[in-house]
Design a protein around this motif. Sequence first.
Motif, short mmCIF file in Angstrom:
data_model
loop_
_atom_site.label_atom_id
_atom_site.label_comp_id
_atom_site.label_asym_id
_atom_site.label_seq_id
_atom_site.Cartn_x
_atom_site.Cartn_y
_atom_site.Cartn_z
N GLY A 174 -1.25 5.82 2.17
CA GLY A 174 0.05 5.26 1.74
C GLY A 174 1.07 6.33 1.41
O GLY A 174 2.06 6.08 0.71
N ILE A 175 0.83 7.56 1.91
CA ILE A 175 1.77 8.67 1.65
C ILE A 175 2.41 9.07 2.98
O ILE A 175 1.71 9.37 3.94
N PHE A 176 3.74 9.08 3.00
CA PHE A 176 4.43 9.33 4.27
C PHE A 176 5.25 10.62 4.22
O PHE A 176 6.08 10.81 3.33
N VAL A 177 4.96 11.50 5.18
CA VAL A 177 5.73 12.74 5.35
C VAL A 177 6.09 12.81 6.84
O VAL A 177 5.55 12.04 7.63
N VAL A 178 6.99 13.72 7.19
CA VAL A 178 7.36 13.83 8.61
C VAL A 178 6.62 15.02 9.24
O VAL A 178 6.71 16.15 8.73
N ALA A 179 5.89 14.74 10.32
CA ALA A 179 5.21 15.82 11.03
C ALA A 179 6.14 16.35 12.11
O ALA A 179 6.69 15.58 12.90
N LYS A 180 6.35 17.66 12.12
CA LYS A 180 7.15 18.29 13.17
C LYS A 180 6.30 19.38 13.78
O LYS A 180 5.18 19.59 13.34
N LYS A 181 6.87 20.10 14.74
CA LYS A 181 6.09 21.14 15.39
C LYS A 181 5.63 22.19 14.35
O LYS A 181 6.48 22.79 13.67
N ASP A 182 4.35 22.36 14.19
CA ASP A 182 3.74 23.37 13.31
C ASP A 182 4.04 23.21 11.82
O ASP A 182 3.84 24.16 11.04
N LEU A 183 4.57 22.08 11.39
CA LEU A 183 4.85 21.92 9.96
C LEU A 183 4.95 20.45 9.57
O LEU A 183 5.13 19.59 10.42
N ILE A 184 4.82 20.22 8.26
CA ILE A 184 5.22 18.90 7.77
C ILE A 184 6.42 19.08 6.86
O ILE A 184 6.57 20.10 6.18
N ARG A 185 7.29 18.07 6.89
CA ARG A 185 8.52 18.11 6.09
C ARG A 185 8.39 17.11 4.95
O ARG A 185 8.07 15.95 5.17
N ILE A 186 8.64 17.59 3.76
CA ILE A 186 8.57 16.73 2.57
C ILE A 186 9.97 16.60 1.98
O ILE A 186 10.62 17.61 1.67
N ALA A 187 10.43 15.37 1.83
CA ALA A 187 11.77 15.16 1.27
C ALA A 187 11.69 15.15 -0.25
O ALA A 187 11.30 14.14 -0.86
N THR A 194 0.82 -1.23 0.00
CA THR A 194 0.00 0.00 0.00
C THR A 194 0.85 1.28 0.00
O THR A 194 0.32 2.38 0.05
N LEU A 195 2.17 1.11 -0.04
CA LEU A 195 3.04 2.29 -0.01
C LEU A 195 2.96 3.04 -1.34
O LEU A 195 3.25 2.49 -2.39
N LYS A 196 2.55 4.31 -1.26
CA LYS A 196 2.41 5.10 -2.49
C LYS A 196 3.58 6.08 -2.64
O LYS A 196 4.24 6.13 -3.65
N ILE A 197 3.81 6.85 -1.57
CA ILE A 197 4.91 7.83 -1.62
C ILE A 197 5.64 7.84 -0.27
O ILE A 197 5.01 7.99 0.78
N ASN A 198 6.95 7.72 -0.33
CA ASN A 198 7.74 7.85 0.89
C ASN A 198 8.55 9.14 0.81
O ASN A 198 9.63 9.18 0.22
N ALA A 199 7.99 10.21 1.37
CA ALA A 199 8.66 11.52 1.31
C ALA A 199 9.34 11.83 2.63
O ALA A 199 9.31 12.96 3.12
N LYS A 216 -2.18 15.55 12.39
CA LYS A 216 -3.45 15.11 11.80
C LYS A 216 -3.27 14.90 10.28
O LYS A 216 -3.70 13.90 9.72
N LYS A 217 -2.60 15.88 9.65
CA LYS A 217 -2.39 15.78 8.20
C LYS A 217 -1.53 14.56 7.86
O LYS A 217 -1.85 13.79 6.93
N ALA A 218 -0.45 14.36 8.62
CA ALA A 218 0.44 13.23 8.36
C ALA A 218 -0.31 11.91 8.54
O ALA A 218 -0.11 10.96 7.77
N GLU A 219 -1.20 11.88 9.51
CA GLU A 219 -2.00 10.67 9.78
C GLU A 219 -2.95 10.40 8.61
O GLU A 219 -3.06 9.27 8.14
N GLU A 220 -3.59 11.47 8.15
CA GLU A 220 -4.51 11.35 6.99
C GLU A 220 -3.78 10.79 5.78
O GLU A 220 -4.26 9.88 5.11
#
Length: 406
Positions: A376-389, A32-37, A367-371
Amino acid sequence: MRFLADRSKDKRMTDPIMAINKHIQKAKEEGTLKINATLGMLFDDEGCFLTFPSVKETIDAIPPADKYTYAPVDGGKNYHEAVKSWVFGKERERLEKNFHIGITAAAGGTGAISNTFSNYLDEGEAILAPDIAWVYKRIAAEFGIHTETYPLFDDKNRFHMEALKKKATEIAQKQKKLLLVMNDPCHNPTGYSLRDEEWEELIDHLNKIAEENIPIILLHDIAYLDYDPRGREKSRKAFGRYTAFHENILPIIAFSGSKTFGLYGLRIGAQIALSKKKGEIEAFRHATQVSSRAKWSNAPKIGIALVQELLHDKEKTETFQKELQEAASVLAQRGERFMKKAKEENIPHHPYTGGFFVTVPLDDPEKKAEELKKKGIFVVAKKDLIRIALSAVTPEDIDVLIDELR
Ligand code: PLP
């Protein structure tokens, strides 16, 4: 009964990236992995790990006795020469005329940063870093050193020079010493690079503090130097600015070979100190070598041998530079694509000029990272932001990510 020492009893490995890895593995297994960012490593546009052919060929050709043996604790003269030429480029001559230069090999940029903190601040003192930053706080904490922060951006999303200057003055006055961390160019995680005028303003301010006989250590973390879209020559210009420093400022560069050579696990790195005072460089050499010996004994010889071999041969260096330039341009195109689409779709982001990551400020990043995770899309949730590689995604993935962020 407790076995751990007092100073270690509260340590928790709460790295969000490590936590996410388990879920990514599971999604992979379930298909189910779609994007690993999430990965801070460079992949090509087909999603394959990017290796530089000239780096691989050079390592393969080094005889075992030259790559599997112990390296000198400081890395040795040939390593120092290769690192100086690579990092300083055309600025090397000017810097050598103006400064005494000391180099110690390190276990990656992390080792260089760790050695700088542990040798230049005492327990209970504090480094100064931005509120959005790489893991400096954790490295400092290992030595009982605190972290003071300033907001990286102001309410208009511009680099917050005033906040940095204010905090620098405050710490310098209180601590009678300042250790300032500047991760530039292509700051992790936002991708911001200081403009020339901003560097000049910062140097003016630091010089004023230094004039009051306060020592300033400027830890210049250049992990992403070779991915600066401004190109090799312009990216090296920053080092020329060091000549404007007051003599009470000691710049220490943390050089990392991880991104430059695409050898993340090989732990290639160096600490480079520049001072007008010869004694300071002598002190630097002693302290950093003792720390290296105590922490990792000697940096991996395979990395040291690679750097020496690859960079002492003009032809090999040129081939590598071309490969690196291509890789940097692949990354730059992803950055442009993200910025263009984000603008079209009105998606806020921190100012990005280049580098491996972009950041999107959000009220509830978890919440966004969980959604996204559910899709199947993975990003890193940090304080007040998400990080996209951006380093780890394909151009098509960027379009999907933008859609999801709308
Ligand atoms: N500095 C920054 C900003 C980084 O992002 C990294 C790695 O991700 C490093 C330093 C250290 O890199 P390494 O220890 O792999 O050389």
